[in-house]
Scaffold this motif. Structure first.
Motif: not given
Length: 85
Positions: A11-17, A21-25, A27-35
């Motif tokens: 459960a701890a590993v799944v929550v961390n993963v 994924i949410v944090i990386l998503a 960051v990607v959305i923010y970078q797309l907005a900046v671009i």
């Protein structure tokens, strides 16, 4: 390792993963907005550069005209100078 500890670890590993994924998503959305914003600014700057280049060419032609004899004569007539023969 008993069953309860193994379930907690999974459960701890799944929550961390999922958090990763949410944090990386995000960051990607923010970078797309900046671009997208920077691409808009680039287009605006290119349009302004084209406009100012066109204005510079027009002003250079106007300057050349007023430096010529005909341009100076037109300005003289405009300001009321009358030349006798």
């Amino acid at each position: 390792m008993n069953e309860e500890k193994r379930n907690r670890l999974i459960a701890a590993v799944v929550v961390n993963v999922i958090l990763l994924i949410v944090i990386l998503a995000a960051v990607v959305i923010y970078q797309l907005a900046v671009i997208v914003r920077l691409n808009g600014l680039e287009k605006d700057l290119k349009n302004k550069i084209d406009y100012f280049n066109t204005q510079t060419e027009l002003d250079e032609k106007t300057l050349e005209y007023y430096q010529s004899y005909d341009g100076l004569l037109d300005k003289a007539y405009e300001y009321g100078f009358v030349f006798g023969k």
